[in-house]
Design a protein around this motif. Structure first.
Motif, mmCIF file in Angstrom:
data_model
loop_
_atom_site.group_PDB
_atom_site.id
_atom_site.type_symbol
_atom_site.label_atom_id
_atom_site.label_comp_id
_atom_site.label_asym_id
_atom_site.label_seq_id
_atom_site.Cartn_x
_atom_site.Cartn_y
_atom_site.Cartn_z
ATOM 1 N N ALA A 9 -2.716 1.118 17.892
ATOM 2 C CA ALA A 9 -2.243 2.503 17.780
ATOM 3 C C ALA A 9 -1.737 2.787 16.365
ATOM 4 C CB ALA A 9 -1.140 2.761 18.813
ATOM 5 N N ALA A 10 -1.038 1.821 15.768
ATOM 6 C CA ALA A 10 -0.525 1.992 14.408
ATOM 7 C C ALA A 10 -1.674 2.113 13.402
ATOM 8 C CB ALA A 10 0.385 0.825 14.041
ATOM 9 N N ARG A 11 -2.733 1.340 13.592
ATOM 10 C CA ARG A 11 -3.893 1.424 12.698
ATOM 11 C C ARG A 11 -4.546 2.811 12.777
ATOM 12 N NH1 ARG A 11 -4.487 -3.996 14.482
ATOM 13 N NH2 ARG A 11 -4.039 -5.357 12.712
ATOM 14 N N LYS A 12 -4.704 3.300 13.976
ATOM 15 C CA LYS A 12 -5.319 4.625 14.168
ATOM 16 C C LYS A 12 -4.478 5.701 13.477
ATOM 17 C CE LYS A 12 -7.101 7.770 17.629
ATOM 18 N NZ LYS A 12 -7.257 8.108 19.013
ATOM 19 N N LEU A 119 -3.202 -0.601 5.434
ATOM 20 C CA LEU A 119 -3.144 0.682 6.134
ATOM 21 C C LEU A 119 -1.735 1.253 6.136
ATOM 22 C CD1 LEU A 119 -5.485 -0.067 9.150
ATOM 23 C CD2 LEU A 119 -5.814 1.699 7.410
ATOM 24 N N ALA A 120 -0.738 0.365 6.250
ATOM 25 C CA ALA A 120 0.657 0.790 6.250
ATOM 26 C C ALA A 120 1.515 -0.351 5.726
ATOM 27 C CB ALA A 120 1.106 1.184 7.661
ATOM 28 N N PHE A 121 2.694 0.010 5.203
ATOM 29 C CA PHE A 121 3.635 -0.989 4.710
ATOM 30 C C PHE A 121 5.053 -0.534 4.991
ATOM 31 C CE2 PHE A 121 3.231 1.992 1.207
ATOM 32 C CZ PHE A 121 4.539 2.149 0.762
ATOM 33 N N ASP A 122 5.977 -1.496 4.983
ATOM 34 C CA ASP A 122 7.398 -1.153 5.055
ATOM 35 C C ASP A 122 8.112 -1.781 3.864
ATOM 36 O OD1 ASP A 122 8.196 -3.835 5.736
ATOM 37 O OD2 ASP A 122 7.942 -3.402 7.862
ATOM 38 N N ARG A 123 9.348 -1.412 3.652
ATOM 39 C CA ARG A 123 10.097 -1.860 2.470
ATOM 40 C C ARG A 123 10.582 -3.302 2.570
ATOM 41 N NH1 ARG A 123 11.752 1.994 -1.626
ATOM 42 N NH2 ARG A 123 10.542 3.853 -1.170
ATOM 43 N N LYS A 124 10.293 -3.967 3.671
ATOM 44 C CA LYS A 124 10.644 -5.386 3.804
ATOM 45 C C LYS A 124 9.444 -6.276 3.457
ATOM 46 C CE LYS A 124 12.851 -3.974 7.686
ATOM 47 N NZ LYS A 124 12.618 -3.963 9.059
ATOM 48 N N GLY A 126 6.418 -5.884 4.924
ATOM 49 C CA GLY A 126 5.492 -5.897 6.044
ATOM 50 C C GLY A 126 4.235 -5.114 5.700
ATOM 51 N N ARG A 127 3.104 -5.626 6.132
ATOM 52 C CA ARG A 127 1.803 -5.015 5.844
ATOM 53 C C ARG A 127 0.983 -4.913 7.115
ATOM 54 N NH1 ARG A 127 -3.028 -7.589 5.489
ATOM 55 N NH2 ARG A 127 -4.676 -6.463 4.428
ATOM 56 N N GLN A 162 8.898 0.601 9.911
ATOM 57 C CA GLN A 162 8.761 -0.825 10.212
ATOM 58 C C GLN A 162 7.353 -1.123 10.706
ATOM 59 O OE1 GLN A 162 11.773 -2.422 12.800
ATOM 60 N NE2 GLN A 162 10.864 -4.440 12.835
ATOM 61 N N VAL A 163 6.757 -2.162 10.123
ATOM 62 C CA VAL A 163 5.446 -2.635 10.560
ATOM 63 C C VAL A 163 5.673 -3.674 11.658
ATOM 64 C CG1 VAL A 163 3.386 -3.925 9.870
ATOM 65 C CG2 VAL A 163 4.343 -2.211 8.325
ATOM 66 N N ALA A 164 4.943 -3.552 12.749
ATOM 67 C CA ALA A 164 5.010 -4.566 13.812
ATOM 68 C C ALA A 164 4.338 -5.831 13.290
ATOM 69 C CB ALA A 164 4.301 -4.063 15.064
ATOM 70 N N LEU A 165 5.083 -6.930 13.278
ATOM 71 C CA LEU A 165 4.574 -8.175 12.687
ATOM 72 C C LEU A 165 4.399 -9.272 13.717
ATOM 73 C CD1 LEU A 165 6.792 -8.307 9.469
ATOM 74 C CD2 LEU A 165 4.417 -7.535 9.670
ATOM 75 N N GLU A 166 3.453 -10.150 13.413
ATOM 76 C CA GLU A 166 3.225 -11.370 14.185
ATOM 77 C C GLU A 166 3.658 -12.547 13.314
ATOM 78 O OE1 GLU A 166 -0.725 -11.466 16.203
ATOM 79 O OE2 GLU A 166 -0.981 -9.557 15.154
ATOM 80 N N PRO A 167 3.903 -13.726 13.906
ATOM 81 C CA PRO A 167 4.318 -14.883 13.104
ATOM 82 C C PRO A 167 3.318 -15.265 12.013
ATOM 83 C CG PRO A 167 4.679 -15.304 15.437
ATOM 84 C CD PRO A 167 3.929 -14.005 15.339
ATOM 85 N N THR A 168 2.044 -14.942 12.189
ATOM 86 C CA THR A 168 1.029 -15.304 11.199
ATOM 87 C C THR A 168 0.920 -14.308 10.042
ATOM 88 O OG1 THR A 168 -0.629 -14.193 12.554
ATOM 89 C CG2 THR A 168 -0.394 -16.594 12.847
#
Length: 185
Positions: A9-12, A119-124, A126-127, A162-168
């Protein structure tokens, strides 16, 4: 909703948000990227050939090529790290996987700085990428060998809370937009 659905959903939403930014971009969009790379003259860099509505790093890549190796990513296969082929502004380019151009002559090297599309980034740092994991695998591999800087290059309007992140997911070290430089941490 699971994390995969959240990211889909975030990518769209990010594609929809980026399209008008791309349509209104001007020739000076890589100015701050050029300034950042000027501070790392002689350090090997990989940029990218823009696809779809990505911001265009090529003017900054052209300037950097006068001082050291500049390359572009080459996808070898799904679920593998990227490799990087040397590029010059006058390189003969051919179609690569996923529509990104690659040099006709593949002369590989390992860059120390990666200019990363997103596609999106946050200030921490996150990509949100396209979901293939190519840059995450590549950054993990390169960072295990030596210091490797990841510079996210995007339009300022691609920032999210905030970007939703995975451990990888590998973090960005710096984010550069057409509006300025965002330091991480």
């Amino acid at each position: 909703m699971n994390l995969a659905d959240v990211k889909t959903a975030a990518r769209k939403a990010a594609f929809t948000r980026r399209k008008p930014l791309f349509e209104n971009a001007n020739a000076a969009q890589a100015g701050y990227l050029s300034e950042v790379l000027a501070g790392h003259r002689g350090v090997s860099v990989s940029g990218f050939m823009p696809i779809r509505t990505e911001i265009d790093p090529r003017p900054a890549m052209s300037e950097a090529s006068a001082y050291g190796d500049v390359g572009v990513p080459v996808i070898q296969a799904a679920h593998t790290p990227l490799r990087f082929a040397r590029w010059t502004p006058d390189a003969n380019m051919v179609a690569g996987q996923f529509g990104a151009s690659v040099p006709a002559e593949l002369n590989y090297f390992e860059p120390e700085i990666l200019i990363v599309p997103l596609l999106a980034f946050d200030r921490k740092g996150g990509r949100l990428g396209y979901g293939g994991g190519f840059y995450d695998r590549t950054l993990e591999l390169l960072r295990a060998k030596r210091g490797t800087m990841a510079i996210g290059f995007a339009f300022a309007g691609q920032e999210v809370d905030q970007v939703a992140l995975e451990p990888t997911d590998q973090p960005l070290d710096l984010i550069v937009t057409e509006a300025g430089v965002i330091e991480i941490g």
